[in-house]
Design a protein around this motif. Structure first.
Motif, PDB file in Angstrom:
ATOM      1  N   MET A 171      20.936  -5.640   7.813  1.00 56.63           N
ATOM      2  CA  MET A 171      19.807  -5.196   8.598  1.00 56.63           C
ATOM      3  C   MET A 171      18.553  -5.920   8.124  1.00 56.63           C
ATOM      4  SD  MET A 171      18.594  -1.309   9.185  1.00 56.63           S
ATOM      5  CE  MET A 171      16.932  -0.972   8.746  1.00 56.63           C
ATOM      6  N   ILE A 172      17.764  -6.379   9.068  1.00 54.42           N
ATOM      7  CA  ILE A 172      16.523  -7.070   8.740  1.00 54.42           C
ATOM      8  C   ILE A 172      15.411  -6.038   8.615  1.00 54.42           C
ATOM      9  CG2 ILE A 172      14.701  -8.515   9.721  1.00 54.42           C
ATOM     10  CD1 ILE A 172      16.687 -10.364  10.745  1.00 54.42           C
ATOM     11  N   THR A 173      14.602  -6.189   7.600  1.00 51.57           N
ATOM     12  CA  THR A 173      13.419  -5.344   7.495  1.00 51.57           C
ATOM     13  C   THR A 173      12.199  -6.233   7.649  1.00 51.57           C
ATOM     14  OG1 THR A 173      13.378  -5.605   5.101  1.00 51.57           O
ATOM     15  CG2 THR A 173      14.522  -3.679   5.945  1.00 51.57           C
ATOM     16  N   VAL A 174      11.232  -5.738   8.367  1.00 52.26           N
ATOM     17  CA  VAL A 174       9.988  -6.467   8.553  1.00 52.26           C
ATOM     18  C   VAL A 174       8.920  -5.724   7.778  1.00 52.26           C
ATOM     19  CG1 VAL A 174       8.295  -7.290  10.225  1.00 52.26           C
ATOM     20  CG2 VAL A 174      10.717  -7.236  10.837  1.00 52.26           C
ATOM     21  N   GLU A 175       8.380  -6.404   6.784  1.00 52.01           N
ATOM     22  CA  GLU A 175       7.386  -5.778   5.931  1.00 52.01           C
ATOM     23  C   GLU A 175       6.083  -5.588   6.701  1.00 52.01           C
ATOM     24  OE1 GLU A 175       8.512  -9.008   5.076  1.00 52.01           O
ATOM     25  OE2 GLU A 175      10.301  -8.221   4.118  1.00 52.01           O
ATOM     26  N   THR A 176       5.416  -4.493   6.423  1.00 49.76           N
ATOM     27  CA  THR A 176       4.100  -4.259   6.998  1.00 49.76           C
ATOM     28  C   THR A 176       3.126  -5.237   6.346  1.00 49.76           C
ATOM     29  OG1 THR A 176       4.623  -1.926   7.240  1.00 49.76           O
ATOM     30  CG2 THR A 176       2.290  -2.542   7.332  1.00 49.76           C
ATOM     31  N   PRO A 177       2.342  -5.944   7.156  1.00 50.37           N
ATOM     32  CA  PRO A 177       1.374  -6.875   6.553  1.00 50.37           C
ATOM     33  C   PRO A 177       0.390  -6.118   5.662  1.00 50.37           C
ATOM     34  CG  PRO A 177       1.528  -7.218   8.921  1.00 50.37           C
ATOM     35  CD  PRO A 177       2.297  -5.979   8.604  1.00 50.37           C
ATOM     36  N   GLN A 178      -0.044  -6.775   4.613  1.00 49.42           N
ATOM     37  CA  GLN A 178      -1.015  -6.151   3.712  1.00 49.42           C
ATOM     38  C   GLN A 178      -2.324  -5.943   4.471  1.00 49.42           C
ATOM     39  OE1 GLN A 178      -1.415  -8.711   0.343  1.00 49.42           O
ATOM     40  NE2 GLN A 178       0.630  -8.304  -0.416  1.00 49.42           N
ATOM     41  N   ALA A 179      -2.966  -4.842   4.189  1.00 52.15           N
ATOM     42  CA  ALA A 179      -4.194  -4.495   4.898  1.00 52.15           C
ATOM     43  C   ALA A 179      -5.311  -5.513   4.658  1.00 52.15           C
ATOM     44  CB  ALA A 179      -4.659  -3.106   4.487  1.00 52.15           C
ATOM     45  N   ASN A 180      -5.289  -6.173   3.513  1.00 55.31           N
ATOM     46  CA  ASN A 180      -6.379  -7.095   3.190  1.00 55.31           C
ATOM     47  C   ASN A 180      -6.109  -8.533   3.657  1.00 55.31           C
ATOM     48  OD1 ASN A 180      -4.333  -7.576   1.393  1.00 55.31           O
ATOM     49  ND2 ASN A 180      -5.657  -7.802  -0.384  1.00 55.31           N
ATOM     50  N   VAL A 181      -4.992  -8.763   4.337  1.00 52.71           N
ATOM     51  CA  VAL A 181      -4.675 -10.105   4.822  1.00 52.71           C
ATOM     52  C   VAL A 181      -5.116 -10.217   6.272  1.00 52.71           C
ATOM     53  CG1 VAL A 181      -2.818 -11.740   5.305  1.00 52.71           C
ATOM     54  CG2 VAL A 181      -2.714 -10.319   3.263  1.00 52.71           C
ATOM     55  N   PRO A 182      -6.027 -11.140   6.573  1.00 54.50           N
ATOM     56  CA  PRO A 182      -6.472 -11.278   7.967  1.00 54.50           C
ATOM     57  C   PRO A 182      -5.330 -11.796   8.846  1.00 54.50           C
ATOM     58  CG  PRO A 182      -7.368 -13.048   6.621  1.00 54.50           C
ATOM     59  CD  PRO A 182      -6.662 -12.103   5.690  1.00 54.50           C
ATOM     60  N   LEU A 183      -5.210 -11.224  10.037  1.00 57.14           N
ATOM     61  CA  LEU A 183      -4.168 -11.656  10.968  1.00 57.14           C
ATOM     62  C   LEU A 183      -4.633 -12.816  11.833  1.00 57.14           C
ATOM     63  CD1 LEU A 183      -2.847  -8.169  12.105  1.00 57.14           C
ATOM     64  CD2 LEU A 183      -1.966  -9.643  10.290  1.00 57.14           C
ATOM     65  N   VAL A 184      -5.946 -12.955  11.968  1.00 60.87           N
ATOM     66  CA  VAL A 184      -6.517 -14.009  12.805  1.00 60.87           C
ATOM     67  C   VAL A 184      -7.617 -14.703  12.016  1.00 60.87           C
ATOM     68  CG1 VAL A 184      -7.702 -14.486  14.981  1.00 60.87           C
ATOM     69  CG2 VAL A 184      -6.029 -12.644  14.869  1.00 60.87           C
ATOM     70  N   LYS A 185      -7.631 -16.029  12.121  1.00 55.65           N
ATOM     71  CA  LYS A 185      -8.690 -16.802  11.457  1.00 55.65           C
ATOM     72  C   LYS A 185      -9.983 -16.671  12.262  1.00 55.65           C
ATOM     73  CE  LYS A 185      -5.343 -20.340  10.564  1.00 55.65           C
ATOM     74  NZ  LYS A 185      -5.045 -21.754  10.716  1.00 55.65           N
TER      75      LYS A 185
END
Length: 50
Positions: free
Chosen positions: A1-15
């Motif tokens: 089963m693949i797990t997708v980690e929740t992105p860290q809150a402090n990492v910007p998703l868009v430049k």
């Protein structure tokens, strides 16, 4: 089963220029792969139905 980690809150998703970051692209690709695998499982289960 693949797990997708929740992105860290402090990492910007868009430049600032509006393009997605590498982290966003990696997360989206992992999610897309998980969806493809789930679709294959659903199709396999549906094919077993009489």
């Amino acid at each position: 089963m693949i797990t997708v980690e929740t992105p860290q809150a402090n990492v910007p998703l868009v430049k600032p220029d509006g393009h997605s970051t590498i982290e966003t692209q990696i997360t989206l690709e992992k999610m897309a792969q998980a969806i493809r695998e789930l679709q294959a499982k659903v199709e396999a289960l549906e094919a077993q139905q009489p």
